[in-house]
Design a protein around this motif. Structure first.
Motif, PDB file in Angstrom:
ATOM      1  N   MET A 144      12.363  -8.063  10.803  1.00 10.86           N
ATOM      2  CA  MET A 144      11.442  -8.326   9.706  1.00 10.86           C
ATOM      3  C   MET A 144      11.792  -7.538   8.444  1.00 10.86           C
ATOM      4  N   SER A 145      12.993  -6.996   8.384  1.00 11.31           N
ATOM      5  CA  SER A 145      13.356  -6.096   7.288  1.00 11.31           C
ATOM      6  C   SER A 145      13.274  -6.760   5.919  1.00 11.31           C
ATOM      7  N   HIS A 146      13.582  -8.055   5.848  1.00  7.86           N
ATOM      8  CA  HIS A 146      13.629  -8.711   4.541  1.00  7.86           C
ATOM      9  C   HIS A 146      12.239  -8.970   3.964  1.00  7.86           C
ATOM     10  N   PHE A 147      11.207  -8.868   4.795  1.00 10.44           N
ATOM     11  CA  PHE A 147       9.852  -9.094   4.297  1.00 10.44           C
ATOM     12  C   PHE A 147       9.295  -7.877   3.561  1.00 10.44           C
ATOM     13  N   ALA A 148       9.771  -6.696   3.908  1.00 15.38           N
ATOM     14  CA  ALA A 148       9.247  -5.460   3.313  1.00 15.38           C
ATOM     15  C   ALA A 148      10.349  -4.406   3.338  1.00 15.38           C
ATOM     16  N   PRO A 149      11.344  -4.548   2.494  1.00 14.15           N
ATOM     17  CA  PRO A 149      12.526  -3.677   2.579  1.00 14.15           C
ATOM     18  C   PRO A 149      12.244  -2.195   2.390  1.00 14.15           C
ATOM     19  N   LYS A 150      11.194  -1.847   1.664  1.00 15.76           N
ATOM     20  CA  LYS A 150      10.862  -0.437   1.481  1.00 15.76           C
ATOM     21  C   LYS A 150      10.027   0.095   2.653  1.00 15.76           C
ATOM     22  N   ALA A 151       9.055  -0.676   3.089  1.00 14.16           N
ATOM     23  CA  ALA A 151       8.156  -0.220   4.154  1.00 14.16           C
ATOM     24  C   ALA A 151       8.800  -0.267   5.537  1.00 14.16           C
ATOM     25  N   HIS A 152       9.736  -1.176   5.735  1.00 18.94           N
ATOM     26  CA  HIS A 152      10.326  -1.429   7.045  1.00 18.94           C
ATOM     27  C   HIS A 152      11.160  -0.245   7.523  1.00 18.94           C
ATOM     28  N   MET A 153      10.782   0.339   8.666  1.00 15.90           N
ATOM     29  CA  MET A 153      11.553   1.440   9.248  1.00 15.90           C
ATOM     30  C   MET A 153      12.691   0.901  10.115  1.00 15.90           C
ATOM     31  N   PHE A 154      12.364  -0.011  10.999  1.00 18.63           N
ATOM     32  CA  PHE A 154      13.315  -0.762  11.820  1.00 18.63           C
ATOM     33  C   PHE A 154      12.507  -1.828  12.537  1.00 18.63           C
ATOM     34  N   SER A 155      13.179  -2.718  13.237  1.00 18.84           N
ATOM     35  CA  SER A 155      12.493  -3.716  14.046  1.00 18.84           C
ATOM     36  C   SER A 155      12.942  -3.604  15.493  1.00 18.84           C
ATOM     37  N   VAL A 156      12.037  -3.965  16.393  1.00 25.32           N
ATOM     38  CA  VAL A 156      12.372  -4.094  17.806  1.00 25.32           C
ATOM     39  C   VAL A 156      12.473  -5.592  18.086  1.00 25.32           C
ATOM     40  N   ARG A 191       0.814  -1.217   0.000  1.00 33.91           N
ATOM     41  CA  ARG A 191       0.000   0.000   0.000  1.00 33.91           C
ATOM     42  C   ARG A 191       0.849   1.270   0.000  1.00 33.91           C
ATOM     43  N   GLY A 192       2.158   1.140   0.025  1.00 35.66           N
ATOM     44  CA  GLY A 192       3.022   2.308  -0.043  1.00 35.66           C
ATOM     45  C   GLY A 192       3.139   3.104   1.237  1.00 35.66           C
ATOM     46  N   VAL A 193       2.939   2.442   2.393  1.00 38.27           N
ATOM     47  CA  VAL A 193       3.122   3.114   3.674  1.00 38.27           C
ATOM     48  C   VAL A 193       4.250   2.419   4.429  1.00 38.27           C
ATOM     49  N   MET A 194       4.509   2.880   5.663  1.00 39.11           N
ATOM     50  CA  MET A 194       5.636   2.378   6.436  1.00 39.11           C
ATOM     51  C   MET A 194       5.159   1.544   7.619  1.00 39.11           C
ATOM     52  N   GLY A 195       6.067   0.761   8.186  1.00 34.81           N
ATOM     53  CA  GLY A 195       5.743  -0.048   9.355  1.00 34.81           C
ATOM     54  C   GLY A 195       6.991  -0.399  10.143  1.00 34.81           C
ATOM     55  N   ILE A 196       6.778  -0.977  11.328  1.00 36.15           N
ATOM     56  CA  ILE A 196       7.873  -1.318  12.241  1.00 36.15           C
ATOM     57  C   ILE A 196       7.758  -2.793  12.596  1.00 36.15           C
ATOM     58  N   GLY A 197       8.872  -3.512  12.506  1.00 32.81           N
ATOM     59  CA  GLY A 197       8.883  -4.946  12.752  1.00 32.81           C
ATOM     60  C   GLY A 197       8.732  -5.280  14.225  1.00 32.81           C
ATOM     61  N   GLN A 198       8.081  -6.404  14.486  1.00 28.81           N
ATOM     62  CA  GLN A 198       7.745  -6.841  15.832  1.00 28.81           C
ATOM     63  C   GLN A 198       8.502  -8.111  16.201  1.00 28.81           C
ATOM     64  N   ALA A 199       9.221  -8.078  17.322  1.00 30.35           N
ATOM     65  CA  ALA A 199       9.848  -9.233  17.972  1.00 30.35           C
ATOM     66  C   ALA A 199      11.118  -9.728  17.285  1.00 30.35           C
TER      67      ALA A 199
END
Length: 358
Positions: free
Chosen positions: A240-252, A229-237
């Protein structure tokens, strides 16, 4: 060693129970109970990474077993009981809904050491352990508040338990600290792991104007939906960067191995005592990983600076004065919630336009 939960009765109840002192040369048997699959790429995945690292650390001194996809409730009590009956001397139960089943099993097996993740009930042979997830959520909020163009964060919530409610507050507080116009929209999915529901929730939040997706669920589905959808997100646990390299901001990322190793050491040398362990940035059990290099430099800097302040103890997200969204004071000026109080948060902070489900 993986055991399907439906094979547990036949596989485990026939086994004899031995203590570490009975046969010192035998490996210590350690069991793990997971609410999701080890392939969820989130919560259960990282617990299992911790199990594997602990196994590697001790080598043949330890033998581990895990059971995945265990439902919270009666199913959990059955599995925990069977692990105890089959000679497991240490049992880690890794979901909030395993709390009462763990306590019940512990009463029946007083010589077994139990550790329950994210709960608050202890006993002579039951410890609790968890993460200061609110620390990572606050950093997430700061980054989201700076990155959003719509001033709207979308939060995919699992169950209305204190941990989740506390973390929603922390995201909002972090975002509000850098963006006075921020709003947060919440969708409750009543599951820890269901990629279909998680994806649907992400899309529903995006349809409501959210352009940053934060999740308290375990699959990468929300990030994948965000990327489409062209928005951003943050990985959980986990990372998760390799699943959405453009949307992924960082993971915790959750890093459980240090706690599992330390617990087993204590059991082996007879120094284990029931405690309430919280791990966070300071212990590197909670980590910020894979910051997207395409993020604006000021956002990257804010992520690192906020992380450093919390890690150093220079800042705590739940320090007063603070009022809830009904106007009631929940934290007095200058006071910081202690761990017991953090584990009982049942209010939304001022500014969140929502009610907590019953």
């Amino acid at each position: 060693m993986k055991l399907n939960k439906w094979m547990m009765t036949a596989a485990l109840t026939a086994a004899a129970t031995f203590s570490a002192s009975t046969l010192a040369e035998d490996p210590l048997k350690v069991g793990f109970v997971y609410v999701g699959p080890v392939g969820d790429h989130g919560w259960s995945y990282e617990h299992d990474q911790g199990r594997q690292e602990m196994q590697q650390y001790f080598g043949d001194k330890v033998k581990t077993t895990y059971v995945e996809n265990v439902s919270e409730g009666a199913d959990a009590e059955r599995i925990i009981t069977q692990l105890a009956k089959s000679g497991h001397e240490v049992i880690f139960t890794t979901s909030f809904g395993f709390m009462n089943p763990t306590i019940k099993a512990a009463k029946r097996f007083p010589n077994v050491t139990f550790e329950h993740a994210t709960g608050y009930k202890q006993a002579k042979n039951v410890s609790t352990y968890g993460l200061r997830t609110y620390e990572g959520r606050y950093v997430s909020g700061v980054a989201a508040g700076m990155a959003t163009k719509t001033n709207t964060i979308g939060y995919i919530a699992s169950f209305p338990i204190p941990e989740v409610i506390r973390d929603i507050n922390s995201v909002y507080l972090g975002a509000k600290s850098v963006n006075p116009d921020i709003k947060i929209k919440i969708v409750w999915v009543n599951t820890w792991y269901d990629p279909g529901k998680e994806s649907d929730a992400a899309n529903a939040l995006i349809d409501q104007g959210a352009d940053i997706i934060v999740q308290h669920t375990d699959s990468p589905a929300p990030l994948i939906a965000a990327e489409k959808r062209g928005v951003m997100g943050i990985g959980q646990a986990s990372d998760m960067s390799h699943f959405a390299p453009k949307a992924h901001m960082f993971s915790v990322r959750d890093v459980w191995a240090p706690h599992y190793i330390e617990t087993v050491k204590e059991v082996m040398n007879d120094s284990w005592k029931p405690t309430d362990f919280w791990g966070g940035f300071q212990e590197d059990i909670l980590q910020i990983v894979s910051i997207n290099p395409d993020l604006p430099k000021d956002i990257q800097a804010a992520i690192k600076t906020t992380h450093a302040k919390i890690k150093a103890g220079a800042f705590h997200p739940f320090t007063g004065p603070m009022v809830d969204n009904t106007g009631k004071e929940v934290i007095a000026a200058g006071y910081t919630l202690n761990d017991k109080e953090l584990a009982a948060v049942n209010w939304y902070v001022e500014g969140i336009d929502a009610t907590i489900p019953k």
